[in-house]
Design a protein around this motif. Structure first.
Motif, PDB file in Angstrom:
ATOM      1  N   HIS A   1       0.850  -1.184   0.000  1.00  0.00           N
ATOM      2  CA  HIS A   1       0.000   0.000   0.000  1.00  0.00           C
ATOM      3  C   HIS A   1       0.890   1.241   0.000  1.00  0.00           C
ATOM      4  O   HIS A   1       1.683   1.439   0.931  1.00  0.00           O
ATOM      5  N   THR A   2       0.774   2.067  -1.016  1.00  0.00           N
ATOM      6  CA  THR A   2       1.643   3.229  -1.143  1.00  0.00           C
ATOM      7  C   THR A   2       0.832   4.477  -1.465  1.00  0.00           C
ATOM      8  O   THR A   2      -0.332   4.415  -1.848  1.00  0.00           O
ATOM      9  N   ILE A   3       1.508   5.611  -1.317  1.00  0.00           N
ATOM     10  CA  ILE A   3       0.920   6.925  -1.595  1.00  0.00           C
ATOM     11  C   ILE A   3       1.826   7.645  -2.574  1.00  0.00           C
ATOM     12  O   ILE A   3       3.053   7.575  -2.464  1.00  0.00           O
ATOM     13  N   GLU A   4       1.226   8.344  -3.515  1.00  0.00           N
ATOM     14  CA  GLU A   4       1.998   9.231  -4.384  1.00  0.00           C
ATOM     15  C   GLU A   4       1.346  10.601  -4.392  1.00  0.00           C
ATOM     16  O   GLU A   4       0.141  10.724  -4.621  1.00  0.00           O
ATOM     17  N   ILE A   5       2.150  11.628  -4.156  1.00  0.00           N
ATOM     18  CA  ILE A   5       1.666  13.007  -4.150  1.00  0.00           C
ATOM     19  C   ILE A   5       2.320  13.731  -5.315  1.00  0.00           C
ATOM     20  O   ILE A   5       3.511  14.031  -5.285  1.00  0.00           O
ATOM     21  N   GLY A   6       1.554  13.976  -6.364  1.00  0.00           N
ATOM     22  CA  GLY A   6       2.063  14.574  -7.591  1.00  0.00           C
ATOM     23  C   GLY A   6       2.274  13.506  -8.646  1.00  0.00           C
ATOM     24  O   GLY A   6       3.258  12.773  -8.603  1.00  0.00           O
ATOM     25  N   VAL A   7       1.340  13.391  -9.579  1.00  0.00           N
ATOM     26  CA  VAL A   7       1.336  12.287 -10.543  1.00  0.00           C
ATOM     27  C   VAL A   7       1.918  12.693 -11.891  1.00  0.00           C
ATOM     28  O   VAL A   7       2.637  11.934 -12.524  1.00  0.00           O
ATOM     29  N   PHE A   8       1.588  13.894 -12.363  1.00  0.00           N
ATOM     30  CA  PHE A   8       1.961  14.382 -13.698  1.00  0.00           C
ATOM     31  C   PHE A   8       1.477  13.389 -14.751  1.00  0.00           C
ATOM     32  O   PHE A   8       0.298  13.048 -14.768  1.00  0.00           O
ATOM     33  N   THR A   9       2.336  12.880 -15.615  1.00  0.00           N
ATOM     34  CA  THR A   9       1.889  11.940 -16.651  1.00  0.00           C
ATOM     35  C   THR A   9       2.018  10.485 -16.217  1.00  0.00           C
ATOM     36  O   THR A   9       1.801   9.576 -17.015  1.00  0.00           O
ATOM     37  N   GLY A  10       2.385  10.242 -14.965  1.00  0.00           N
ATOM     38  CA  GLY A  10       2.233   8.917 -14.393  1.00  0.00           C
ATOM     39  C   GLY A  10       3.424   7.995 -14.388  1.00  0.00           C
ATOM     40  O   GLY A  10       3.291   6.811 -14.059  1.00  0.00           O
ATOM     41  N   TYR A  11       4.633   8.500 -14.702  1.00  0.00           N
ATOM     42  CA  TYR A  11       5.794   7.608 -14.807  1.00  0.00           C
ATOM     43  C   TYR A  11       6.145   6.963 -13.470  1.00  0.00           C
ATOM     44  O   TYR A  11       6.327   5.737 -13.388  1.00  0.00           O
ATOM     45  N   SER A  12       6.265   7.757 -12.418  1.00  0.00           N
ATOM     46  CA  SER A  12       6.678   7.197 -11.129  1.00  0.00           C
ATOM     47  C   SER A  12       5.636   6.238 -10.576  1.00  0.00           C
ATOM     48  O   SER A  12       5.979   5.186 -10.027  1.00  0.00           O
ATOM     49  N   ALA A  13       4.360   6.588 -10.715  1.00  0.00           N
ATOM     50  CA  ALA A  13       3.307   5.679 -10.254  1.00  0.00           C
ATOM     51  C   ALA A  13       3.337   4.372 -11.030  1.00  0.00           C
ATOM     52  O   ALA A  13       3.134   3.288 -10.453  1.00  0.00           O
ATOM     53  N   LEU A  14       3.609   4.448 -12.320  1.00  0.00           N
ATOM     54  CA  LEU A  14       3.687   3.242 -13.138  1.00  0.00           C
ATOM     55  C   LEU A  14       4.868   2.374 -12.715  1.00  0.00           C
ATOM     56  O   LEU A  14       4.749   1.149 -12.602  1.00  0.00           O
ATOM     57  N   ALA A  15       6.017   3.000 -12.444  1.00  0.00           N
ATOM     58  CA  ALA A  15       7.196   2.245 -12.018  1.00  0.00           C
ATOM     59  C   ALA A  15       6.917   1.506 -10.712  1.00  0.00           C
ATOM     60  O   ALA A  15       7.287   0.330 -10.553  1.00  0.00           O
TER      61      ALA A  15
END
Length: 222
Positions: A63-77
């Motif tokens: 379970h993780t959190i991401e603050i600031g998605v933009f075009t989604g590269y870090s969330a995808l990784a």
């Protein structure tokens, strides 16, 4: 042996990418697309994405959190590194930027792992705390408005379990944090937070000189 950080020349960087980087084909495609965006500098480097994926696996994150998605590269990784039942609460305020993110998450087959919430991140995090989810997340990545970093950090400290990670991007801010003549609001906010985390006995921490600087903080069990 060297007591300083090795200078990253162009040939050395090419060697690093050729021999040290494994990048999923959809990540590479998204990175190439975003490189033409007017705000392409907001995207993390592939090396940083790979490191975040490794950290995800190292702490057995679900379970993780991401603050600031933009075009989604870090969330995808991160999503690619999560188990199939893992999930990310992804916070952003731009439907335009995240429309690209959603299409690539779906293309990579990880869209079911990502809960995109289009609202101010502080509100989303407050709702998670109100829903008694404190201490239930394994990792958080903060990469959004710099003046909001301190508040996000405090909220994430509540939400992350002991032993969990908080990653904070852009903490070297293109070198401006070391320039006393830079007194703009963003630089000042990052400087204050860097000093705060350095002295924060709630975490173990380091600043890693990758890309634009990445703080890695491990929440202590205190």
């Amino acid at each position: 042996m060297s007591s300083t950080i090795l200078t990253m020349t162009a040939p050395l960087n090419q060697y690093l990418v050729a021999n040290g980087l494994r990048e999923h084909s959809v990540l590479a495609e998204l990175r190439q697309l975003t490189s033409h965006h007017e705000f392409s500098n907001m995207q993390i480097s592939p090396e940083q994405g790979q490191m975040m994926a490794l950290l995800t696996k190292l702490v057995n994150a679900k379970h993780t959190i991401e603050i600031g998605v933009f075009t989604g590269y870090s969330a995808l990784a991160v999503a690619l590194a999560l188990p199939d039942n893992g999930h990310i609460v992804a916070c952003d305020i731009s439907d335009d930027y995240t429309r690209t993110a959603r299409s690539f998450w779906e293309k990579a087959g990880v869209d079911h792992k990502i809960d995109l919430r289009l609202a101010p991140a502080s509100e989303t995090l407050s709702h998670l705390i109100e829903q008694q989810q404190s201490g239930t997340f394994d990792m958080a990545f903060i990469d959004a408005d710099k003046t909001g970093y301190d508040h996000y950090y405090e909220q994430c400290l509540q939400l992350i379990r002991p032993g969990g990670l908080i990653l904070i991007d852009n903490v070297l801010w293109s070198g401006r944090v070391a320039d006393d003549t830079c007194t703009d609001e963003d630089t000042a906010a990052i400087k204050v937070l860097n000093r705060k985390i350095h002295n924060d006995d709630r975490v173990d921490m380091m600043i890693l000189p990758i890309s634009d600087g990445l703080t890695i903080a491990i929440k202590r069990d205190i």
